[in-house]
Scaffold this active site. Structure first.
Site, PDB file in Angstrom:
ATOM      1  N   PHE A  49       0.782  -1.320   0.027  1.00  0.00           N
ATOM      2  CA  PHE A  49      -0.230  -0.158  -0.029  1.00  0.00           C
ATOM      3  C   PHE A  49       0.792   1.183  -0.223  1.00  0.00           C
ATOM      4  CE2 PHE A  49      -4.426   1.511   0.606  1.00  0.00           C
ATOM      5  CZ  PHE A  49      -4.856   0.498   0.452  1.00  0.00           C
ATOM      6  N   GLN A 107      -7.880  14.645   4.217  1.00  0.00           N
ATOM      7  CA  GLN A 107      -7.184  13.880   3.152  1.00  0.00           C
ATOM      8  C   GLN A 107      -8.466  14.206   1.725  1.00  0.00           C
ATOM      9  OE1 GLN A 107      -6.382   9.491   3.373  1.00  0.00           O
ATOM     10  NE2 GLN A 107      -4.397  10.658   3.223  1.00  0.00           N
ATOM     11  N   HIS A 161      -8.770  12.963  -2.364  1.00  0.00           N
ATOM     12  CA  HIS A 161      -8.130  12.069  -3.603  1.00  0.00           C
ATOM     13  C   HIS A 161      -8.500  13.017  -4.963  1.00  0.00           C
ATOM     14  CE1 HIS A 161      -7.736   8.802  -6.110  1.00  0.00           C
ATOM     15  NE2 HIS A 161      -7.248   8.074  -5.132  1.00  0.00           N
ATOM     16  N   LEU A 165     -14.668   6.644  -5.548  1.00  0.00           N
ATOM     17  CA  LEU A 165     -13.298   6.945  -6.133  1.00  0.00           C
ATOM     18  C   LEU A 165     -12.964   6.371  -7.540  1.00  0.00           C
ATOM     19  CD1 LEU A 165     -10.720   6.456  -3.037  1.00  0.00           C
ATOM     20  CD2 LEU A 165     -11.480   8.551  -4.291  1.00  0.00           C
ATOM     21  N   GLU A 179      -5.891   6.082  -9.342  1.00  0.00           N
ATOM     22  CA  GLU A 179      -4.916   6.658 -10.159  1.00  0.00           C
ATOM     23  C   GLU A 179      -4.441   5.650 -11.065  1.00  0.00           C
ATOM     24  OE1 GLU A 179      -2.692   9.330  -6.674  1.00  0.00           O
ATOM     25  OE2 GLU A 179      -1.735   7.556  -6.880  1.00  0.00           O
ATOM     26  N   ARG A 194       0.027  13.714  -6.553  1.00  0.00           N
ATOM     27  CA  ARG A 194      -1.493  13.890  -6.185  1.00  0.00           C
ATOM     28  C   ARG A 194      -1.703  15.120  -5.892  1.00  0.00           C
ATOM     29  NH1 ARG A 194      -4.180   9.205  -2.371  1.00  0.00           N
ATOM     30  NH2 ARG A 194      -4.117   7.707  -3.952  1.00  0.00           N
ATOM     31  N   HIS A 247     -12.048  12.776   1.712  1.00  0.00           N
ATOM     32  CA  HIS A 247     -12.178  11.276   2.116  1.00  0.00           C
ATOM     33  C   HIS A 247     -11.866  11.041   3.412  1.00  0.00           C
ATOM     34  CE1 HIS A 247     -11.532   7.286   0.994  1.00  0.00           C
ATOM     35  NE2 HIS A 247     -10.249   7.168   1.585  1.00  0.00           N
ATOM     36  N   ARG A 301      -2.758  11.045   6.510  1.00  0.00           N
ATOM     37  CA  ARG A 301      -2.993   9.718   7.092  1.00  0.00           C
ATOM     38  C   ARG A 301      -2.411   8.839   5.846  1.00  0.00           C
ATOM     39  NH1 ARG A 301      -6.951   5.509   6.234  1.00  0.00           N
ATOM     40  NH2 ARG A 301      -8.177   6.901   4.615  1.00  0.00           N
TER      41      ARG A 301
HETATM   42  C1  LIG Z   1     -14.927   4.836   1.007  1.00  0.00           C
HETATM   43  C2  LIG Z   1     -13.840   4.605   1.947  1.00  0.00           C
HETATM   44  C3  LIG Z   1     -12.798   3.658   2.186  1.00  0.00           C
HETATM   45  C4  LIG Z   1     -12.081   3.676   2.988  1.00  0.00           C
HETATM   46  N1  LIG Z   1     -10.891   2.629   3.070  1.00  0.00           N
HETATM   47  C5  LIG Z   1     -10.029   2.360   3.976  1.00  0.00           C
HETATM   48  C6  LIG Z   1      -9.058   1.376   4.049  1.00  0.00           C
HETATM   49  O1  LIG Z   1      -9.071   0.639   3.229  1.00  0.00           O
HETATM   50  N2  LIG Z   1      -8.310   1.343   5.360  1.00  0.00           N
HETATM   51  C7  LIG Z   1      -8.324   2.260   6.235  1.00  0.00           C
HETATM   52  O2  LIG Z   1      -7.390   2.096   7.111  1.00  0.00           O
HETATM   53  N3  LIG Z   1      -9.082   3.206   6.224  1.00  0.00           N
HETATM   54  C8  LIG Z   1     -10.022   3.301   5.117  1.00  0.00           C
HETATM   55  N4  LIG Z   1     -11.108   4.309   5.202  1.00  0.00           N
HETATM   56  C9  LIG Z   1     -11.148   5.327   6.429  1.00  0.00           C
HETATM   57  C10 LIG Z   1     -12.013   4.459   7.538  1.00  0.00           C
HETATM   58  O3  LIG Z   1     -12.717   3.518   7.124  1.00  0.00           O
HETATM   59  C11 LIG Z   1     -12.707   5.198   8.367  1.00  0.00           C
HETATM   60  O4  LIG Z   1     -11.950   6.325   8.960  1.00  0.00           O
HETATM   61  C12 LIG Z   1     -13.383   4.454   9.693  1.00  0.00           C
HETATM   62  O5  LIG Z   1     -13.916   3.376   9.247  1.00  0.00           O
HETATM   63  C13 LIG Z   1     -14.078   5.372  10.613  1.00  0.00           C
HETATM   64  O6  LIG Z   1     -14.597   4.435  11.748  1.00  0.00           O
HETATM   65  P1  LIG Z   1     -15.100   5.034  13.058  1.00  0.00           P
HETATM   66  O7  LIG Z   1     -15.486   3.671  13.954  1.00  0.00           O
HETATM   67  O8  LIG Z   1     -14.353   6.054  13.579  1.00  0.00           O
HETATM   68  O9  LIG Z   1     -16.509   5.633  12.535  1.00  0.00           O
HETATM   69  P2  LIG Z   1     -17.830   4.843  11.734  1.00  0.00           P
HETATM   70  O10 LIG Z   1     -17.472   3.676  11.120  1.00  0.00           O
HETATM   71  O11 LIG Z   1     -18.227   6.169  10.520  1.00  0.00           O
HETATM   72  O12 LIG Z   1     -18.869   4.833  12.723  1.00  0.00           O
HETATM   73  C14 LIG Z   1     -19.566   6.093  13.419  1.00  0.00           C
HETATM   74  C15 LIG Z   1     -20.673   5.341  14.364  1.00  0.00           C
HETATM   75  O13 LIG Z   1     -20.831   6.622  14.996  1.00  0.00           O
HETATM   76  C16 LIG Z   1     -22.471   6.576  14.955  1.00  0.00           C
HETATM   77  N5  LIG Z   1     -22.777   7.918  15.363  1.00  0.00           N
HETATM   78  C17 LIG Z   1     -22.372   8.923  14.535  1.00  0.00           C
HETATM   79  N6  LIG Z   1     -22.967  10.027  15.311  1.00  0.00           N
HETATM   80  C18 LIG Z   1     -23.833   9.776  16.295  1.00  0.00           C
HETATM   81  C19 LIG Z   1     -24.898  10.308  17.069  1.00  0.00           C
HETATM   82  N7  LIG Z   1     -25.085  11.490  17.048  1.00  0.00           N
HETATM   83  N8  LIG Z   1     -25.592   9.736  17.766  1.00  0.00           N
HETATM   84  C20 LIG Z   1     -25.347   8.037  17.872  1.00  0.00           C
HETATM   85  N9  LIG Z   1     -24.421   7.524  16.932  1.00  0.00           N
HETATM   86  C21 LIG Z   1     -23.803   8.263  16.137  1.00  0.00           C
HETATM   87  C22 LIG Z   1     -22.784   5.968  13.834  1.00  0.00           C
HETATM   88  O14 LIG Z   1     -24.125   5.473  13.876  1.00  0.00           O
HETATM   89  C23 LIG Z   1     -21.826   4.937  13.616  1.00  0.00           C
HETATM   90  O15 LIG Z   1     -22.188   3.779  14.254  1.00  0.00           O
HETATM   91  C24 LIG Z   1     -11.804   4.620   4.068  1.00  0.00           C
HETATM   92  C25 LIG Z   1     -12.912   5.553   4.144  1.00  0.00           C
HETATM   93  C26 LIG Z   1     -13.779   5.714   3.176  1.00  0.00           C
HETATM   94  C27 LIG Z   1     -14.832   6.582   3.224  1.00  0.00           C
END
Ligand SMILES: Cc1cc2nc3c(=O)[nH]c(=O)nc-3n(C[C@H](O)[C@H](O)[C@H](O)COP(=O)(O)OP(=O)(O)OC[C@H]3O[C@@H](n4cnc5c(N)ncnc54)[C@H](O)[C@@H]3O)c2cc1C
Ligand code: SF4
Ligand code: SF4
Ligand code: FES
Lengths: 236, 597
Positions: B119, B240, B242, B252, B255, B286, B353, B398
């Site tokens: 990666f 971040q 893209h 997405l 690239e 980028r 992103h 990141r």
């Molecule tokens: C398309 C995409 C691909 C990605 N791919 C990768 C990857 O391959 N590798 C990597 O390391 N990272 C990747 N990332 C980044 C990573 O996926 C995220 O940063 C990470 O999953 C966030 O996890 P989290 O648990 O912090 O929040 P989330 O998974 O967003 O969860 C948030 C939680 O909070 C809850 N919540 C929010 N507000 C409230 C509220 N007011 N009251 C009650 N509940 C609430 C929601 O219901 C949810 O359960 C990617 C991101 C995207 C968008």
């Protein structure tokens, strides 16, 4: 450029003010960037914010926006607007209690999912590193673990409509087989015992509605068949 | 209005990767815990992650946590705190192996171990050669991980409150955190969740931008709640982007499309990259490409009715090349751009992103704020983990796969710290102030009675457009200054939002109005912090801070090697030092250097 628009017939019901459900006729003008049914619904909500539906990822991975679209269950975010016969008739998923508009109460669906013990059981002391699994054994989980719990399948299954409290339904059974098929799992006997019942498993009559609607292209009927095979195999 | 009260040892807000990992720690320790989530846990946006989760398992190439730590510090452009980074990289193997034990269906190597792929930014031997460090389940790693964590929580009997939206943080007059108020979507009722410990794991706020890879629900609720309650937000200028996300949809486009010969064009069909990067053209790095795209759009040469995107053209490639080399992109373009890329170019924009900044925490998951001369004094009863938190391991940029790792490591450590603090008697159930729910109730009452107000849809659109134009991937002093003023106006408008839906039952219009309040806090924090930081570092690239001999890459360590802290009240800014010292004495710090790849 002529304006694109969509004509809808949408199931509406707000228990706070409506005595009974009704179908609302409504047309919404689209922006060029609106491609999916979900885009049109979001556009519509900008016009009339009283329409309630669930949505989150808008790319077919979270399972929030399952609904009945022109008579067939599907995800709004993966359904293209162009080509949909109009008026587009939208109803909540069939067979589950409606809370409001397109939002159904999924309690029964998740209860059945939880009933199959949807977690890996392995009571050996945890090794320091990962448990080994051959690539071939891992392959067995393909087509099973990808389920997004959208409920399109179970709510198109007649057996689930009639016995939502007793029949596990295609989504739950797919999950059951996902663990039965995992070489790391040790609860095979317990899992099969749990399904050895006139209703829980055997209400499936291979009608295949579930396969037809799954937006992830999964095949619960095949998984159910494999569980039945395992039952037969252990009986002899 | 009477407000129901519920009492717990701990309340966790959020059931994505971070919240579920923390919940597991608490449920297995027997603490009475509530997990609140806006959506059913497996619908959280962690489900969308694709590429993988980082760990130096070394299953196919030699690896160790020192190399991972070096890559992460360098990736952060030295803004990451080295104690937290060391902690994360050292813990990576443990938490990924645990996940495997929970049932995560990782792909496998021939010898049956967890499959790992290379990666961007991850290397062997301190930047020498690429390393396979990303542990993956096909291109569905986030989905597989989120479901495995949820399933493990089912086993542990975790108590969930699904489709409950936390509204505001409750603090007492000394600043201790006592829980949250929350709205049950199905009934419209507001309750108080009174707890000894409150953990935020609410994810990112990518929806402040017009074009985003983030889900609709990523509205920065935890960050907004913290800001309203007087907690500063750290490093919010770092987002971040893209370069090529599908315009409008945000999905997405890799690239690799430009690697195969794809060309970026503006409204007149010009291959504009020739002007910005005469040698590498469309294959420049980028930040250069994103900067060029932003300039074209800002100067009116964008495409479409709003002139807000450019085109990625591969129509000159043979259909065979496209179908052989870019089949996935072919499908995405048809699904989400509505164009067959064999015949028509794909509308793309630099796409938001990931949020590097957030609620300031230490590596134990405790929320920390400046107090009595200590820049990192823990707030009693308050913890955070995941994308909403800033530990800070990602600093100014990141690395891919480090976020899923962040969720596991800091979700777990926040959970462990809460358990320790509860067991040692450090936390008690402090008395609730009489007016604990009044603020939330007044926000709802205002929405109830507002007349002649603004539509949530319109104000939200204005915010997203403002952020996209003024605090995008490449930043200009004049645009930032205008943006600060514009966002202040939008924030004023957001105080007068009006909704048509007055129902108590599943009122999504109300939910969206309340979410907008949170997005506005995040957007203000971002633009104000960005305007103030007069250097280029990582994802924050300023026109007036170019690459010079004195300031390589425009980075100015003399004045700006420090974390931003933004306070909502009065848009006040403060700063605190970056921790350049690792956690353990034996670990060598990663010395400052120019970032080149
Ligand atoms: C398309 C995409 C691909 C990605 N791919 C990768 C990857 O391959 N590798 C990597 O390391 N990272 C990747 N990332 C980044 C990573 O996926 C995220 O940063 C990470 O999953 C966030 O996890 P989290 O648990 O912090 O929040 P989330 O998974 O967003 O969860 C948030 C939680 O909070 C809850 N919540 C929010 N507000 C409230 C509220 N007011 N009251 C009650 N509940 C609430 C929601 O219901 C949810 O359960 C990617 C991101 C995207 C968008
Ligand atoms: S095949 Fe079985 S589970 Fe699927 S729809 Fe038919 S009866 Fe239901
Ligand atoms: S099997 Fe398919 S239709 Fe059924 S819940 Fe899973 S993803 Fe949805
Ligand atoms: S919105 Fe997530 S599946 Fe459609």
């Amino acid at each position: 450029m002529t304006k694109r628009s969509v004509q809808f017939k949408i199931y509406r019901y707000d228990p706070d003010k409506d005595e009974k459900p009704y179908m609302q006729d409504i047309t919404v003008d689209l922006e060029p960037s609106d491609k999916k049914l979900l885009d049109a619904l979001v556009r519509l909500k900008g016009k009339d914010d009283t329409l309630s539906f669930r949505r989150s990822c808008r790319e077919g991975v979270c399972g929030s926006d399952a609904m009945n679209i022109n008579g067939k269950n599907g995800l709004a975010c993966l359904t293209a607007i162009d080509g949909l016969p109009q008026p587009v008739v939208l109803r909540p998923l069939p067979g589950l209690p409606v809370i409001r508009d397109l939002i159904v109460d999924m309690t029964q669906f998740f209860k059945q999912y939880h009933s199959i013990k949807p977690y890996l059981v392995n009571d050996d002391p945890a090794p320091e590193r990962e448990r080994l699994q051959s690539p071939e054994d891992r392959e067995e989980l393909n087509g099973l673990y990808e389920c997004i719990l959208c409920a399109c399948c179970s709510t198109s299954c007649p057996s689930f409509w009639w016995n939502p409290d007793k029949f596990v339904g295609p989504a739950g059974l797919l999950a059951a087989y996902r663990f039965l098929a995992d070489t790391r799992d040790q609860a095979t006997t317990e899992r099969l015992d749990n399904l050895e019942d006139p209703y829980r498993l055997f209400r499936c009559h291979s009608i295949m509605n579930c396969v037809d609607v799954c937006p992830k292209g999964l095949n619960p009927t095949r998984a159910i068949g494999k569980i039945k095979d395992m039952m037969v195999a252990r009986a002899v | 209005m009477s407000v129901a009260k519920r009492t717990f040892d701990a309340v966790i807000v959020g059931a994505g990767g971070a919240g579920l990992r923390a919940a597991l720690q608490l449920a297995e320790s027997g603490m009475k815990t509530a997990v609140l989530t806006k959506v059913f846990p497996t619908r959280s946006h962690t489900v969308a992650a694709q590429g993988g989760v980082a760990a130096s398992l070394g299953n196919s190439t030699e690896d160790n946590w020192h190399w991972h730590m070096y890559d992460t510090v360098k990736g952060s452009d030295w803004l990451g705190d080295q104690d937290a980074i060391e902690f994360m990289c050292r813990k990576a193997n443990e938490v990924v192996v645990e996940l495997e034990h929970y049932g995560m269906p990782f792909d496998r190597t021939d010898s049956g171990k967890i499959y790992q792929r290379p990666f961007g930014g991850h290397s062997q031997n301190y930047g020498q050669t690429p390393v396979s460090r990303s542990c993956a389940a096909a291109d569905r790693t986030g989905h597989a991980m989120l479901h495995a964590l949820y399933q493990r929580n089912v086993r542990a009997n975790t108590q969930f409150f699904v489709e409950w939206m936390a509204l505001d943080l409750i603090r007492d007059s000394e600043g201790n955190v006592l829980g949250v108020t929350a709205l049950e979507m199905e009934t419209g009722e507001v309750s108080i969740f009174h707890a000894k410990a409150t953990v935020f794991a609410t994810g990112g706020a990518g929806r402040i931008y017009h074009s985003s890879t983030n889900a609709f629900i990523n509205t920065g609720d935890g960050v907004g709640m913290a800001a309203r309650a007087g907690i500063p937000l750290e490093d919010m200028e770092f987002w971040q982007f893209h370069p090529t996300g599908v315009a409008g949809a945000g999905v997405l486009i890799t690239e690799g499309v430009r690697g195969e010969g794809g060309i970026l064009r503006n409204a007149s069909g010009e291959r504009f990259m020739e002007r910005y990067a005469p040698n590498l053209k469309d294959l420049a790095s980028r930040d250069v490409v994103s900067r060029a795209m932003t300039t074209e759009i800002n100067e009116g040469r964008g495409c479409g009715p709003d002139k807000d995107y450019v085109l990625l053209d591969i129509t000159h490639l043979s259909p065979e090349t496209i179908m052989k080399r870019l089949p996935g992109i072919h499908e995405i373009a048809i699904q989400f751009a509505g164009v067959d890329p064999i015949k028509e170019p794909i509308p793309v924009v630099p796409t938001c992103h990931y949020q590097m900044g957030g609620i300031p925490t230490n590596y134990k998951g405790q929320v920390v704020v400046p107090k009595d001369g200590n820049p990192n004094a823990p707030v009693t009863g308050f913890y955070a983990a995941g994308e909403c938190a800033c530990a800070s391991v990602h600093g100014a940029n990141r690395l891919g796969t480090n976020s899923l790792l962040d969720l596991l490591v800091f979700g777990k450590s926040a959970g462990e710290t809460v358990v320790e603090d509860l067991q040692s008697g450090n936390l008690s159930l402090r008395p609730l102030p009489a007016d604990a729910a009044d603020f939330s109730l007044s926000r709802i009452a205002r929405l109830e009675s507002q007349t002649n107000g603004e539509s949530v849809f319109d104000v939200g659109l204005e915010m997203r457009r403002t952020m996209q134009k003024h605090a995008g991937v490449f930043r200009f002093d004049s645009l930032l200054k205008e943006g600060v003023a514009k966002m202040a106006e939008v924030a004023e408008r957001a105080k007068r939002t009006e909704i048509g839906d007055k129902s108590k039952v599943w009122n999504t219009a109300r939910v969206e109005a309340l979410e907008l309040d949170n997005l506005i806090e995040v957007a203000r924090a971002t633009i104000v912090s960005a305007e103030a930081r007069k250097e280029s570092r990582g994802a924050h690239v300023r026109d007036d801070a170019p690459d010079t001999a004195e300031f390589p890459n425009g980075r100015n360590d003399n004045d700006w090697l420090k974390h931003t802290l933004w306070y909502s009240e009065g848009d006040r800014l403060d700063y605190k030092p970056v921790n350049l010292n690792p956690l353990n004495e034996g670990t060598e710090p990663i010395a400052l250097a120019k970032r080149t790849y």
